[in-house]
Design an enzyme around this catalytic site. Sequence first.
Site, PDB file in Angstrom:
ATOM      1  N   GLY A 295     -18.905   3.463  -2.218  1.00  0.00           N
ATOM      2  CA  GLY A 295     -20.243   3.635  -1.645  1.00  0.00           C
ATOM      3  C   GLY A 295     -21.288   3.942  -2.708  1.00  0.00           C
ATOM      4  O   GLY A 295     -22.385   3.366  -2.730  1.00  0.00           O
TER       5      GLY A 295
ATOM      6  N   GLY B 150     -18.126   7.794  -1.891  1.00  0.00           N
ATOM      7  CA  GLY B 150     -17.064   7.880  -2.902  1.00  0.00           C
ATOM      8  C   GLY B 150     -17.335   6.806  -3.944  1.00  0.00           C
ATOM      9  O   GLY B 150     -18.463   6.302  -4.047  1.00  0.00           O
ATOM     10  N   ASN B 151     -16.306   6.414  -4.673  1.00  0.00           N
ATOM     11  CA  ASN B 151     -16.488   5.430  -5.740  1.00  0.00           C
ATOM     12  C   ASN B 151     -17.162   4.153  -5.227  1.00  0.00           C
ATOM     13  O   ASN B 151     -18.112   3.647  -5.832  1.00  0.00           O
ATOM     14  CB  ASN B 151     -15.112   5.108  -6.353  1.00  0.00           C
ATOM     15  CG  ASN B 151     -15.211   4.073  -7.450  1.00  0.00           C
ATOM     16  OD1 ASN B 151     -16.095   4.128  -8.299  1.00  0.00           O
ATOM     17  ND2 ASN B 151     -14.339   3.094  -7.425  1.00  0.00           N
TER      18      ASN B 151
ATOM     19  N   GLY C 256     -20.511   6.607   3.397  1.00  0.00           N
ATOM     20  CA  GLY C 256     -19.458   6.940   2.434  1.00  0.00           C
ATOM     21  C   GLY C 256     -20.036   6.899   1.037  1.00  0.00           C
ATOM     22  O   GLY C 256     -20.695   5.927   0.659  1.00  0.00           O
TER      23      GLY C 256
ATOM     24  N   LYS D 158       0.859  -1.186   0.000  1.00  0.00           N
ATOM     25  CA  LYS D 158       0.000   0.000   0.000  1.00  0.00           C
ATOM     26  C   LYS D 158       0.886   1.223   0.000  1.00  0.00           C
ATOM     27  O   LYS D 158       2.028   1.177   0.474  1.00  0.00           O
ATOM     28  CB  LYS D 158      -0.886   0.029   1.253  1.00  0.00           C
ATOM     29  CG  LYS D 158      -2.127   0.868   1.095  1.00  0.00           C
ATOM     30  CD  LYS D 158      -3.175   0.109   0.298  1.00  0.00           C
ATOM     31  CE  LYS D 158      -4.524   0.737   0.349  1.00  0.00           C
ATOM     32  NZ  LYS D 158      -5.569  -0.249   0.048  1.00  0.00           N
TER      33      LYS D 158
HETATM   34  N1  GLU Z   1      -7.283   0.010  -3.107  1.00  0.00           N
HETATM   35  C1  GLU Z   1      -8.033  -1.175  -3.384  1.00  0.00           C
HETATM   36  C2  GLU Z   1      -8.075  -2.076  -2.156  1.00  0.00           C
HETATM   37  O1  GLU Z   1      -7.915  -1.623  -1.044  1.00  0.00           O
HETATM   38  C3  GLU Z   1      -7.596  -1.879  -4.649  1.00  0.00           C
HETATM   39  C4  GLU Z   1      -6.186  -2.353  -4.684  1.00  0.00           C
HETATM   40  C5  GLU Z   1      -5.716  -2.880  -6.036  1.00  0.00           C
HETATM   41  O2  GLU Z   1      -6.503  -2.958  -6.963  1.00  0.00           O
HETATM   42  O3  GLU Z   1      -4.538  -3.209  -6.107  1.00  0.00           O
HETATM   43  O4  GLU Z   1      -8.352  -3.237  -2.247  1.00  0.00           O
END
Ligand code: GLU
Length: 414
Positions: free
Chosen positions: A225, A222-223, A220, A111
Amino acid sequence: MACICGKCNDNPFDNAMKDMDKAAKVAGISSLELDVLRKPKRTFIFTFPVRMDDGSVRYLEGYRIQYNDARGPTKGGIRFHPDVDIDEVKALSFWMALKCAVVDIPYGGAKGGVAFNPKECSSGEIERVSRGYIRAVHKFIGADVDIPAPDVYTNSQVMAWMLDEYETIYGKHSPGVITGKPVEIGGSKGRDYATSMGGAYVLRSMKDITGDNPTVAVQGFGNVGLNIARILSSWGYKIVAVSDSKGGVYSADGLDIAKVISCKRIERTVTRLSGAKKITNEQLLELEVDVLIPSALENQITGDNADKVKAKIILEMANGPVTFEADKILHKNKVIVVPDILANAGGVTVSYFEWVQNRRGNYWSEDKVLSMLEKVMANAFTDVRKWAGAFKTDYRTAAYIVAIKKILAAEKMR
Ligand code: GLU
């Protein structure tokens, strides 16, 4: 961001470690075996300069953590948010490793994030942050190494800028280095709503508990929710409440989701919706509904408010919305929690499909993407449910057991 009050522990990484220890105890995994999962494999913390529109230069702090790569290249989004800090990124990268194992895609977990508020920045400033981030980490990512994607307050446009910066540095096309791209430059059909679709598929497999037309509250907008509200309402679920960072709206008869979406687009908040009762985010969490869907940030349901939750099911579309303390209370009150590492794994699953398409140079129809996603989510849910039954435990613990066993098996083979 972790609280410093001293009373509560909402440090997401501490909570994640407690969940892991609990799962290990239930499954008889020794503490020694778990050592490999107690710390990230690689942590990058860096500052980089960004030229602002007024000509000044700001130095932003960025992070990338590659938590575990035993099962494949590390994978996970990049978050732009003022509260991003190292403990949050650590927890999120650990959860990514578990999530990829739960849905059985060949990735480890990572992340990243940048601590700043994109809502206060122009599009040009956000582009320069995105490009600056890639200039700082380009040596440490790659299609076989670590593959970023969108997360909170980043989107396909941000991925496009990041990919362009990467390809400019290396002087060649490398679409597999980043997922969640626009379809015009190698993104997958269906990726933009895949996280929500995956969660909706899981919820649909729980009809025995929810009944046919359950009532739903979504925190929420956003995308994630927005899309889960849209999908579930098109399936006949009654969405009685939604909220965003400014507050929420409620209607016992069910909200017209198309109207809520257009209100959000025009007014930038759902709270301006006419004909609905205004509620707070806290009130939304305590509504009498069949399904509660936290789709915003961590630590929304804690030891302080868990007892007030009246939903039958919590579908965790955000990462880490329920704390370790809250989980115990919810379990005692027989609230079923479908954990983030299962419920929101649809996003990374379609990211994997995108990466496969990029590497083959062969692109799939939206129908193919969705039918493959449905299979992956159904298999993962069946697996988690089976282990929850076998160990007489909750879904989070079962999902942790499934994931930890797979990661430790891969570590052992190496
Ligand atoms: N940010 C998203 C998650 O938390 C997607 C991560 C990704 O596609 O690598 O799962």
